[in-house]
Design an enzyme around this catalytic site. Structure first.
Site, PDB file in Angstrom:
ATOM      1  N   GLU A   1       0.819  -1.214   0.000  1.00  0.00           N
ATOM      2  CA  GLU A   1       0.000   0.000   0.000  1.00  0.00           C
ATOM      3  C   GLU A   1       0.855   1.268   0.000  1.00  0.00           C
ATOM      4  O   GLU A   1       0.383   2.349   0.349  1.00  0.00           O
ATOM      5  CB  GLU A   1      -0.936  -0.007   1.204  1.00  0.00           C
TER       6      GLU A   1
ATOM      7  N   SER B   1      -6.738  -2.825   2.669  1.00  0.00           N
ATOM      8  CA  SER B   1      -7.153  -2.232   1.400  1.00  0.00           C
ATOM      9  C   SER B   1      -7.608  -3.257   0.366  1.00  0.00           C
ATOM     10  O   SER B   1      -7.423  -3.064  -0.834  1.00  0.00           O
ATOM     11  CB  SER B   1      -6.021  -1.373   0.805  1.00  0.00           C
TER      12      SER B   1
ATOM     13  N   TYR C   1      -9.119   3.443  -4.936  1.00  0.00           N
ATOM     14  CA  TYR C   1      -8.145   4.517  -5.096  1.00  0.00           C
ATOM     15  C   TYR C   1      -8.049   5.082  -6.505  1.00  0.00           C
ATOM     16  O   TYR C   1      -7.117   5.826  -6.800  1.00  0.00           O
ATOM     17  CB  TYR C   1      -6.766   4.014  -4.640  1.00  0.00           C
TER      18      TYR C   1
ATOM     19  N   ARG D   1     -12.011   2.971  10.930  1.00  0.00           N
ATOM     20  CA  ARG D   1     -13.113   2.846   9.976  1.00  0.00           C
ATOM     21  C   ARG D   1     -13.548   1.384   9.909  1.00  0.00           C
ATOM     22  O   ARG D   1     -12.719   0.495   9.711  1.00  0.00           O
ATOM     23  CB  ARG D   1     -12.691   3.299   8.578  1.00  0.00           C
TER      24      ARG D   1
ATOM     25  N   ASP E   1     -15.864  -1.568   8.124  1.00  0.00           N
ATOM     26  CA  ASP E   1     -16.473  -1.909   6.841  1.00  0.00           C
ATOM     27  C   ASP E   1     -17.512  -3.001   7.031  1.00  0.00           C
ATOM     28  O   ASP E   1     -17.298  -3.956   7.800  1.00  0.00           O
ATOM     29  CB  ASP E   1     -15.403  -2.378   5.858  1.00  0.00           C
TER      30      ASP E   1
ATOM     31  N   GLU F   1     -14.422  -5.875   8.805  1.00  0.00           N
ATOM     32  CA  GLU F   1     -13.139  -5.597   9.451  1.00  0.00           C
ATOM     33  C   GLU F   1     -13.080  -4.148   9.899  1.00  0.00           C
ATOM     34  O   GLU F   1     -13.941  -3.335   9.537  1.00  0.00           O
ATOM     35  CB  GLU F   1     -11.973  -5.901   8.507  1.00  0.00           C
TER      36      GLU F   1
ATOM     37  N   ASN G   1     -10.328  -0.873  10.079  1.00  0.00           N
ATOM     38  CA  ASN G   1      -9.072  -0.308   9.588  1.00  0.00           C
ATOM     39  C   ASN G   1      -8.596   0.740  10.589  1.00  0.00           C
ATOM     40  O   ASN G   1      -9.297   1.727  10.832  1.00  0.00           O
ATOM     41  CB  ASN G   1      -9.316   0.323   8.204  1.00  0.00           C
TER      42      ASN G   1
ATOM     43  N   GLY H   1      -7.219   5.565   4.998  1.00  0.00           N
ATOM     44  CA  GLY H   1      -6.589   6.443   4.026  1.00  0.00           C
ATOM     45  C   GLY H   1      -6.947   7.907   4.241  1.00  0.00           C
ATOM     46  O   GLY H   1      -8.032   8.243   4.709  1.00  0.00           O
TER      47      GLY H   1
END
Length: 306
Positions: free
Chosen positions: A13, A142, A208, A247, A249, A268, A270, A274
């Protein structure tokens, strides 16, 4: 404050982290901080030398993936007694390990897709669960390496020599429906965003690449589902012991709205979301009236060691 922004690194990443780090450095400078950038690709000895020479008040962690998001750099900064942004060593390590995180979520009463640990050779010998199912590397972020195995699929990426994500994998049933995500800022969930990829699923490219995914915030879901996602995100943040910003998901099987089997599933958390122009946390913060420079400044102000 004197702030050292960690970015880049050696994970898969890296490119995203470079964008995140530059954006955060610019925002911090605009808030009046003295900022230097350090690319972790230069190595740990160089980082140690830089920390000793610069003696920053805070390290802003803009790394993504391995080494920056899995507890490694957090442990180093703890030893150096330098406050840093985002979650600490244990929360970072637990969130990166999808299997351990699922166990903690289950203990907290949060519904996740049932999963099993397997390996590439076993998968190539036969399907461990009925198709469609999802194959994930145990310790990547990601959506790197994520594969959806559907009926009729034969040429599978994890069968190839250049797979590159290790032998151990997590296998989960595929949850049909909609992609939702919720950012948590300390003890406050910000909003629910629905992500609608224009093609395929919400993979690395969809995340992205500008124009690949539509972001709908607030998500157009039933208010009860909206509130449930907000509550689950906060509960997951607390179950892992996260701090700063995280964050969560989700997959939402929208058949539940019609009274059929389905519902909301936590995928999951994070711990290093980002911070690029396409990123979800800054977007939700802006929706709540928090401009990007204020978000980054808040993270720096709340930096600490374990």
């Amino acid at each position: 404050m004197k702030i050292l922004v960690l970015y880049g690194g050696r994970s898969v990443e890296r490119d995203v982290s470079l964008v995140s780090g530059k954006a955060c450095a610019e925002a911090l400078e605009n808030k009046g901080h003295q900022v230097t950038l350090f690319d972790l690709q230069e190595g740990v000895p160089a980082l140690l030398a830089d920390l000793q020479a610069e003696r920053p008040d805070v390290v802003f962690n803009a790394l993504h993936g391995r080494w920056g998001e899995d507890g490694n750099v957090q442990g180093l900064l703890n030893l150096m007694e330098v406050p840093y942004t985002h979650s600490g060593l244990l929360a970072s390590a637990l969130a990166m390990d999808k299997v351990m995180a699922k166990r903690l979520f289950a203990e907290a009463g949060l519904r996740c897709p049932e999963g099993l640990i397997s390996d590439r050779q076993s998968l190539l010998a036969g399907d461990p669960v009925p198709r469609p199912f999802v194959v994930k590397p145990v310790r990547e972020g990601s959506s790197m390496g994520v594969v959806i195995v559907r009926h009729g699929d034969n040429d599978l990426p994890f069968s190839k020599q250049e797979w590159g994500f290790g032998e151990e994998v997590l296998v989960e049933p595929y949850i049909q429906g909609r992609e939702l995500t919720v950012a948590v800022m300390e003890d406050q969930p910000l909003a629910v965003t629905e992500l609608r990829p224009r093609q395929g699923f919400y993979d690395y490219e969809a995340k992205y690449t500008d124009g690949k995914t539509d972001h709908l915030v607030p998500a157009p879901v039933d208010p009860a589902i909206y509130d449930q996602a907000m509550d689950m995100a906060l509960a997951a943040h607390r179950a892992l012991g996260c701090r700063g910003v995280s964050r969560a998901d989700f997959r939402f099987d929208d058949r539940a709205e019609a009274g059929e089997a389905g519902g909301l599933y936590l995928l999951e958390v994070n711990t290093q979301p980002g911070m690029t122009p396409l990123s979800l946390v800054p977007e939700q913060a802006a929706h709540c009236g928090i401009p990007f420079p204020e978000l980054v400044h808040w993270l720096a102000e709340h930096a600490q060691c374990d």
